[in-house]
Design an enzyme around this catalytic site. Structure first.
Site, short mmCIF file in Angstrom:
data_model
loop_
_atom_site.label_atom_id
_atom_site.label_comp_id
_atom_site.label_asym_id
_atom_site.label_seq_id
_atom_site.Cartn_x
_atom_site.Cartn_y
_atom_site.Cartn_z
N SER A 59 0.81 -1.22 0.00
CA SER A 59 0.00 0.00 0.00
C SER A 59 0.84 1.27 0.00
CB SER A 59 -0.94 0.01 1.22
OG SER A 59 -0.20 -0.08 2.42
N ASP A 236 -0.17 6.56 11.33
CA ASP A 236 -0.47 5.24 11.90
C ASP A 236 0.79 4.42 12.10
OD1 ASP A 236 0.23 4.50 9.32
OD2 ASP A 236 -1.64 3.41 8.89
N HIS A 239 1.86 4.11 7.17
CA HIS A 239 1.56 4.78 5.90
C HIS A 239 2.02 6.24 5.97
CE1 HIS A 239 -1.30 1.37 6.03
NE2 HIS A 239 -0.94 1.27 4.75
#
Length: 261
Positions: A59, A236, A239
């Site tokens: 991601s 977080d 990310h």
């Protein structure tokens, strides 16, 4: 996060320097004038005119990229909104006449086995001249949030096998292996350590054994977190924020492009 007024003058200058990096990168992403229209690759840089560059990973690389536009080289929707797009935009603005083609095939949630499953279509068939891989955080994260079986040894073994397969299929491709990273905030608790350090070390060994370029993202974020809280760089812990992505892009260019940034 502390106000600038509470920081020492040295800290304020350092924070402003990091912010300037992000601002310069975003300016490039919006198509503003680069340093020099005729800029050339630094001596020894693998980012030569006419190459195909592929970013791969999870991601952090995916960063919301468009699947519909995936086949379009140098397209912002196809490159996402993260470090891959920012690094690409810097390179393309600096060297608009070099005919470089850049693609992103990162997929959110991927681990090393996921890359292996889709490697032919999403890597080998694209025949990249330069292949940049950032993978590893999900390999450890899933052991915490989903109870999956995973160790640094399993990660390293799979990564070695993937790189071996890649070198056999693409013997002339320059490999760039990026250090997986986390910041101590958000989802990242003390339970991650020292286990996560084993994954970092494994990625570095894979790079060394493959003769790949190694981009030390964890080292970069460790230094950045001395200047501003880790939440500024990745809320977080995993990310990157816009500032974090800008730092990654700057560091990736500096390391891979031979110090030309």
């Amino acid at each position: 996060m502390p106000h600038e007024e509470s920081l020492s003058p040295r800290s304020v200058v350092s924070r402003r320097r990091f912010a300037a990096i992000g601002a310069a990168t975003l300016a490039a992403a919006h198509g503003l004038q680069g340093r020099a229209q005729g800029a050339e690759a630094a001596a020894g840089s693998p980012l030569k005119p006419g190459i195909t560059l592929l970013f791969q990973g999870d991601s952090i690389t995916d960063a919301g990229r468009s699947r519909e536009a995936a086949g379009e080289a140098n397209s912002q929707p196809a490159l996402g909104n993260g470090y891959a797009w920012l690094a690409a935009s810097q390179l393309l603005v600096d060297r608009p006449g070099d005919g470089i083609k850049i693609f992103n095939r990162g997929i959110s949630g991927n681990k090393v086995p996921n890359l292996d499953e889709r490697w032919q279509a999403d890597c080998v068939d694209l025949k990249p001249n330069v292949l940049s891989i950032l993978i590893g955080v999900n390999d450890i994260w899933r052991t915490f949030d989903r109870g999956e079986n995973g160790t640094a040894e399993i990660y390293e073994e799979g990564y070695h096998a993937l790189v071996k397969k890649t070198k056999a299929a693409l013997p002339d491709t320059t490999l760039v292996i990026c250090e997986p990273f986390v910041l101590r905030c958000g989802a990242v608790t003390d339970a991650w350590f020292p286990k996560f350090d084993g994954y970092r070390a494994a990625a570095k060994r894979v790079a060394e054994q493959a003769g790949a370029i190694f981009v030390p993202f964890q080292t970069m974020f460790d230094e950045a977190s001395k200047i501003a809280p880790p939440e500024r760089w990745a809320g977080d812990g995993v990310h990157p924020s816009a500032d974090g992505a800008a730092l990654m892009a700057h560091t990736w260019r500096r390391v891979v492009d031979g110090g030309s940034v």
